[in-house]
Design a protein around this motif. Structure first.
Motif, PDB file in Angstrom:
ATOM      1  N   GLU A  68      38.631  44.677  38.101  1.00  0.00           N
ATOM      2  CA  GLU A  68      38.245  44.387  36.723  1.00  0.00           C
ATOM      3  C   GLU A  68      38.973  43.153  36.183  1.00  0.00           C
ATOM      4  O   GLU A  68      38.374  42.298  35.528  1.00  0.00           O
ATOM      5  N   GLN A  69      40.275  43.039  36.473  1.00  0.00           N
ATOM      6  CA  GLN A  69      41.023  41.886  35.979  1.00  0.00           C
ATOM      7  C   GLN A  69      40.638  40.602  36.706  1.00  0.00           C
ATOM      8  O   GLN A  69      40.646  39.517  36.114  1.00  0.00           O
ATOM      9  N   ALA A  70      40.293  40.700  37.987  1.00  0.00           N
ATOM     10  CA  ALA A  70      39.839  39.510  38.710  1.00  0.00           C
ATOM     11  C   ALA A  70      38.558  38.960  38.097  1.00  0.00           C
ATOM     12  O   ALA A  70      38.424  37.749  37.871  1.00  0.00           O
ATOM     13  N   LEU A  71      37.613  39.835  37.809  1.00  0.00           N
ATOM     14  CA  LEU A  71      36.352  39.388  37.207  1.00  0.00           C
ATOM     15  C   LEU A  71      36.581  38.860  35.793  1.00  0.00           C
ATOM     16  O   LEU A  71      35.949  37.878  35.382  1.00  0.00           O
ATOM     17  N   LEU A  72      37.486  39.500  35.060  1.00  0.00           N
ATOM     18  CA  LEU A  72      37.818  39.034  33.714  1.00  0.00           C
ATOM     19  C   LEU A  72      38.416  37.627  33.760  1.00  0.00           C
ATOM     20  O   LEU A  72      38.016  36.740  32.993  1.00  0.00           O
ATOM     21  N   LEU A  73      39.354  37.414  34.671  1.00  0.00           N
ATOM     22  CA  LEU A  73      39.955  36.089  34.818  1.00  0.00           C
ATOM     23  C   LEU A  73      38.908  35.062  35.219  1.00  0.00           C
ATOM     24  O   LEU A  73      38.899  33.935  34.707  1.00  0.00           O
ATOM     25  N   GLY A  74      38.013  35.442  36.102  1.00  0.00           N
ATOM     26  CA  GLY A  74      36.959  34.521  36.523  1.00  0.00           C
ATOM     27  C   GLY A  74      36.105  34.065  35.361  1.00  0.00           C
ATOM     28  O   GLY A  74      35.774  32.874  35.247  1.00  0.00           O
ATOM     29  N   ARG A  75      35.756  34.989  34.476  1.00  0.00           N
ATOM     30  CA  ARG A  75      34.923  34.621  33.322  1.00  0.00           C
ATOM     31  C   ARG A  75      35.674  33.693  32.361  1.00  0.00           C
ATOM     32  O   ARG A  75      35.088  32.769  31.794  1.00  0.00           O
ATOM     33  N   ALA A  93      41.336  38.520  25.765  1.00  0.00           N
ATOM     34  CA  ALA A  93      40.554  39.292  26.731  1.00  0.00           C
ATOM     35  C   ALA A  93      41.391  40.403  27.348  1.00  0.00           C
ATOM     36  O   ALA A  93      40.910  41.531  27.537  1.00  0.00           O
ATOM     37  N   LEU A  94      42.657  40.100  27.663  1.00  0.00           N
ATOM     38  CA  LEU A  94      43.542  41.122  28.218  1.00  0.00           C
ATOM     39  C   LEU A  94      43.794  42.235  27.203  1.00  0.00           C
ATOM     40  O   LEU A  94      43.802  43.423  27.561  1.00  0.00           O
ATOM     41  N   LEU A  95      44.013  41.849  25.953  1.00  0.00           N
ATOM     42  CA  LEU A  95      44.244  42.848  24.922  1.00  0.00           C
ATOM     43  C   LEU A  95      43.017  43.728  24.705  1.00  0.00           C
ATOM     44  O   LEU A  95      43.120  44.949  24.571  1.00  0.00           O
ATOM     45  N   ASP A  96      41.834  43.095  24.692  1.00  0.00           N
ATOM     46  CA  ASP A  96      40.588  43.867  24.549  1.00  0.00           C
ATOM     47  C   ASP A  96      40.406  44.797  25.740  1.00  0.00           C
ATOM     48  O   ASP A  96      39.987  45.952  25.592  1.00  0.00           O
ATOM     49  N   TRP A  97      40.706  44.275  26.919  1.00  0.00           N
ATOM     50  CA  TRP A  97      40.569  45.078  28.141  1.00  0.00           C
ATOM     51  C   TRP A  97      41.542  46.247  28.111  1.00  0.00           C
ATOM     52  O   TRP A  97      41.194  47.362  28.495  1.00  0.00           O
ATOM     53  N   GLU A  98      42.768  45.992  27.633  1.00  0.00           N
ATOM     54  CA  GLU A  98      43.756  47.059  27.532  1.00  0.00           C
ATOM     55  C   GLU A  98      43.246  48.195  26.652  1.00  0.00           C
ATOM     56  O   GLU A  98      43.381  49.375  26.989  1.00  0.00           O
ATOM     57  N   ARG A  99      42.641  47.822  25.520  1.00  0.00           N
ATOM     58  CA  ARG A  99      42.121  48.854  24.618  1.00  0.00           C
ATOM     59  C   ARG A  99      41.015  49.663  25.294  1.00  0.00           C
ATOM     60  O   ARG A  99      40.936  50.885  25.129  1.00  0.00           O
ATOM     61  N   ASN A 146      53.012  42.159  41.313  1.00  0.00           N
ATOM     62  CA  ASN A 146      51.856  41.586  42.018  1.00  0.00           C
ATOM     63  C   ASN A 146      50.578  41.465  41.190  1.00  0.00           C
ATOM     64  O   ASN A 146      49.510  41.182  41.726  1.00  0.00           O
ATOM     65  N   GLY A 147      50.669  41.670  39.867  1.00  0.00           N
ATOM     66  CA  GLY A 147      49.456  41.625  39.052  1.00  0.00           C
ATOM     67  C   GLY A 147      48.744  40.291  39.074  1.00  0.00           C
ATOM     68  O   GLY A 147      47.510  40.232  39.024  1.00  0.00           O
ATOM     69  N   ALA A 148      49.500  39.198  39.135  1.00  0.00           N
ATOM     70  CA  ALA A 148      48.862  37.882  39.187  1.00  0.00           C
ATOM     71  C   ALA A 148      48.155  37.672  40.525  1.00  0.00           C
ATOM     72  O   ALA A 148      47.026  37.181  40.571  1.00  0.00           O
ATOM     73  N   ALA A 149      48.808  38.065  41.608  1.00  0.00           N
ATOM     74  CA  ALA A 149      48.223  37.886  42.935  1.00  0.00           C
ATOM     75  C   ALA A 149      46.970  38.735  43.125  1.00  0.00           C
ATOM     76  O   ALA A 149      46.017  38.323  43.785  1.00  0.00           O
ATOM     77  N   MET A 150      46.940  39.914  42.506  1.00  0.00           N
ATOM     78  CA  MET A 150      45.810  40.822  42.728  1.00  0.00           C
ATOM     79  C   MET A 150      44.523  40.305  42.093  1.00  0.00           C
ATOM     80  O   MET A 150      43.434  40.634  42.544  1.00  0.00           O
ATOM     81  N   ARG A 151      44.649  39.461  41.029  1.00  0.00           N
ATOM     82  CA  ARG A 151      43.452  39.025  40.316  1.00  0.00           C
ATOM     83  C   ARG A 151      43.175  37.531  40.481  1.00  0.00           C
ATOM     84  O   ARG A 151      42.296  36.986  39.810  1.00  0.00           O
ATOM     85  N   ILE A 152      43.879  36.854  41.365  1.00  0.00           N
ATOM     86  CA  ILE A 152      43.858  35.396  41.420  1.00  0.00           C
ATOM     87  C   ILE A 152      42.686  34.829  42.219  1.00  0.00           C
ATOM     88  O   ILE A 152      42.440  33.610  42.175  1.00  0.00           O
ATOM     89  N   ALA A 153      41.922  35.647  42.912  1.00  0.00           N
ATOM     90  CA  ALA A 153      40.847  35.144  43.781  1.00  0.00           C
ATOM     91  C   ALA A 153      39.910  34.152  43.085  1.00  0.00           C
ATOM     92  O   ALA A 153      39.524  33.143  43.693  1.00  0.00           O
ATOM     93  N   PRO A 154      39.512  34.370  41.816  1.00  0.00           N
ATOM     94  CA  PRO A 154      38.627  33.390  41.178  1.00  0.00           C
ATOM     95  C   PRO A 154      39.207  31.979  41.102  1.00  0.00           C
ATOM     96  O   PRO A 154      38.461  30.998  41.163  1.00  0.00           O
ATOM     97  N   VAL A 155      40.531  31.864  40.971  1.00  0.00           N
ATOM     98  CA  VAL A 155      41.139  30.530  40.986  1.00  0.00           C
ATOM     99  C   VAL A 155      40.946  29.891  42.356  1.00  0.00           C
ATOM    100  O   VAL A 155      40.639  28.700  42.470  1.00  0.00           O
ATOM    101  N   GLY A 156      41.113  30.665  43.411  1.00  0.00           N
ATOM    102  CA  GLY A 156      40.892  30.152  44.759  1.00  0.00           C
ATOM    103  C   GLY A 156      39.454  29.747  44.998  1.00  0.00           C
ATOM    104  O   GLY A 156      39.185  28.802  45.734  1.00  0.00           O
TER     105      GLY A 156
END
Length: 350
Positions: free
Chosen positions: A73-80, A97-103, A141-151
């Protein structure tokens, strides 16, 4: 034009491979996360397919087999957010977006699925701490787990531009040398795969990127990510799967610390020989942070293999993933990548 269309199509297939491969690893590891290898064996036997979590699972209870978690979910959020930000990165939009996602996650009753660094940063932002300061202690590892869209979005060269974009996206939650190095390694591996590289080449490029990433963010103590990735790969090379799993569990570690889980993911990629589903299965049986290790390892493998080589019989059983949205995001990220590559080529020619 036909050649460009073919190159774009291949890149989108590999981008899809990264995103959906990561989802496979995430969903397969969902019911085993936080458990010991022995407990996994007691509850499920060897995990070789999607299974529902045990009724008393500490964070995954109630989820259906094949459900993705915060990693996907966070990877797709970061991608958008990356697509919406254009050439820059909209930190305000990302934090919102993170705050909205947290809620939303809290409303689902799954707040415990948030990683410790992201949870701590979001709590700090809620308490009024500026976003640029909230991430100064985030080393997990939270940054690494969602970083694929940057790659996917960033070409592998120039590497310093890719690493800079990684660091930029880490600022609010994981603004430390260790977390940025770990995320840079994963992003570089994915970028290499999208460009057509194989898993071994992707791992090699990851080590170089990790060295550069370690020079950014707030310094924090811990094992060097580049050195540990290189060591972990060599440690398991040539071993049978069962022996490789034992080495990862006993020596590399499978906790949420970046210097454990990210080298563990590269070790899994080595044992799996770059096969995405095999990487997901191995990760699910490790114990510890299985969903994140699986998301990273299978995502990197998927970027190198492509969506067309993922096991479609398992892909169609994923839950919580809108494939049309994933496909659209992959296409948008690749379009941004192609535009950056085109501009870089023009600059070089000038």
């Amino acid at each position: 034009m036909d050649t460009l269309r073919m190159e774009t199509g291949a890149a989108i297939d590999r981008a899809m491979g990264a995103l959906v491969g990561g989802a496979l690893g995430d969903a397969l590891g969902m019911p085993t996360q936080l458990l010991s290898p022995a407990r996994i064996g007691e509850l499920y036997g060897p995990v070789e397919d999607f299974v529902a979590p045990a009724a008393d699972h500490p964070v995954s209870k109630g989820l259906a087999a094949g459900t993705v978690t915060d990693d996907t979910e966070q990877a797709l959020l970061l991608g958008r957010i990356l697509v919406a930000s254009g050439d820059g990165f909209d930190h305000t939009r990302w934090v919102k977006a993170l705050l909205d996602w947290e809620r939303e996650v809290k409303a689902r009753g799954s707040y415990d699925l948030l990683g410790p660094s992201t949870k701590r940063a979001i709590d700090a932002i809620n308490d009024g701490v500026p976003a640029e300061e909230a991430g100064r202690s985030g080393d997990t590892n939270g940054a690494a787990m969602r970083i694929a869209p940057v790659g996917i979005m960033m070409p592998l060269e120039p590497l310093d531009a890719l690493v800079a974009k990684v660091a930029e996206t880490c600022r609010a939650t994981h603004n430390t040398s260790i977390a940025i190095a770990a995320a840079a390694a994963v992003a570089a591996a994915v970028s290499c795969g999208v460009a057509g590289g194989d898993w071994a080449a992707a791992s090699d490029r990851a080590v170089v990127a990790a060295r550069q990433g370690a020079e950014r963010g707030h310094w924090t103590t811990g094992g060097d990510i580049a050195a540990r990735i290189d060591w972990a790969r060599g440690l398991v090379r040539g071993n049978a799967v069962t022996d490789g799993i034992r080495l990862i569990v006993d020596l590399v570690g499978t906790g949420v610390a970046s210097q454990e889980s990210v080298p563990a993911a590269f070790a899994v990629l080595e044992i799996a020989g770059g096969d995405p589903w095999r990487a997901a299965v191995i990760s699910a049986n490790l114990g510890g942070d299985t969903d994140t290790i699986g998301a990273i390892a299978a995502g990197m493998a998927g970027a190198c293999a492509g969506f067309c080589r993922l096991p479609q019989e398992h892909v169609v059983r994923l839950k919580g993933l809108d494939m049309a949205q994933v496909r659209a995001l992959a296409a948008d990220l690749v379009a941004a990548r192609m535009a950056k590559s085109s501009r870089s080529g023009k600059d070089a020619a000038a």
